[in-house]
Scaffold this motif. Structure first.
Motif, PDB file in Angstrom:
ATOM      1  N   LEU A 138      -0.361  -0.156   8.372  1.00  8.04           N
ATOM      2  CA  LEU A 138       0.187  -0.506   7.078  1.00  8.04           C
ATOM      3  C   LEU A 138       1.685   0.118   6.813  1.00  8.04           C
TER       4      LEU A 138
ATOM      5  N   HIS B  98       5.724   0.944  -2.255  1.00  4.08           N
ATOM      6  CA  HIS B  98       4.083   1.144  -1.415  1.00  4.08           C
ATOM      7  C   HIS B  98       4.298   1.791  -0.171  1.00  4.08           C
TER       8      HIS B  98
ATOM      9  N   THR C 211       2.290   5.023   0.942  1.00  6.40           N
ATOM     10  CA  THR C 211       1.578   4.780   2.000  1.00  6.40           C
ATOM     11  C   THR C 211       1.800   6.188   3.144  1.00  6.40           C
TER      12      THR C 211
ATOM     13  N   GLU D  32      -4.924  -4.073  -0.193  1.00  9.47           N
ATOM     14  CA  GLU D  32      -5.197  -2.942  -1.253  1.00  9.47           C
ATOM     15  C   GLU D  32      -6.586  -2.849  -1.453  1.00  9.47           C
TER      16      GLU D  32
ATOM     17  N   GLU E 240      -8.471  -0.983   1.030  1.00  7.80           N
ATOM     18  CA  GLU E 240      -8.223   0.345   0.802  1.00  7.80           C
ATOM     19  C   GLU E 240      -9.096   0.934  -0.356  1.00  7.80           C
TER      20      GLU E 240
ATOM     21  N   GLU F  70      -3.638   3.104  -5.132  1.00  3.94           N
ATOM     22  CA  GLU F  70      -4.010   1.912  -4.225  1.00  3.94           C
ATOM     23  C   GLU F  70      -4.397   0.803  -5.286  1.00  3.94           C
TER      24      GLU F  70
HETATM   25 FE   LIG Z   1      -2.194   0.772  -0.126  1.00  2.00          FE
END
Ligand SMILES: [Fe+2]
Ligand SMILES: [Fe+2]
Length: 164
Positions: A25, A48, A52, A110, A113, A143
């Motif tokens: 990611l 994000h 991450t 997302e 995850e 997330e």
């Molecule tokens: Fe994420």
């Protein structure tokens, strides 16, 4: 093939899968940010990305506190999700429609995850790794927040423009 004799084995294996997914990611998010037309969406992808990177560091802490080496196990699902998302990057089209497609792809990621962290957090609780469960919950919450933010961007601007 890895042996899954115990729940602890499964727990470690799923952490390795997530560890790989997060690495994948960090490569994909900058491309998605670059492809995004809306500044709001660009910012969401970039912020994000920082989260991450933090998720990777947290997983490294988790491996360490479990006395395991941080190892990646190829996450085929994330590979597929990113591949699908990157098809959007190559296509020409109306910028707002492309943004809507990017959001749809990112939300699939997302949700994947969220499912992954939800599972490992439950395993950690069941195995008595309370501190680790708390760390995993932090990521799980982030997330979920990222997913909600994408829904907001979609509803407030991108989808409306795309529909016009
Ligand atoms: Fe994420
Ligand atoms: Fe993450």
């Amino acid at each position: 093939m890895a042996k899954l004799s115990t729940l602890e084995d499964l727990f470690i294996e799923q952490l390795q899968d997530l560890y790989d997914a997060e690495h994948q990611l960090t490569k994909a998010l900058p491309k998605m940010a670059e492809a995004a037309n809306s500044t709001q969406l660009q910012n969401a992808f970039n912020s994000h990305l920082s989260e991450t990177e933090e998720h990777i560091r947290r997983l490294e802490d988790v491996f360490q506190s479990l006395g395991k080496k941080a190892t990646r196990k190829t996450c085929k699902a994330m590979k597929g999700l990113i591949e699908e998302g990157s098809e959007v990057l190559k296509e020409d089209g109306e910028p707002s429609v492309k943004d809507a497609a990017l959001i749809a792809a990112a939300q699939r990621i997302e949700h994947y995850e969220i499912a992954g962290y939800g599972a490992v957090r439950t395993f950690a609780q069941q195995l008595g790794h309370t501190d680790v469960a708390d760390v995993l919950l932090q990521t799980l919450d982030e997330e979920a927040a990222a997913d909600k933010k994408l829904t907001k961007i979609a509803e407030s601007s991108v989808n409306r423009q795309a529909a016009m």
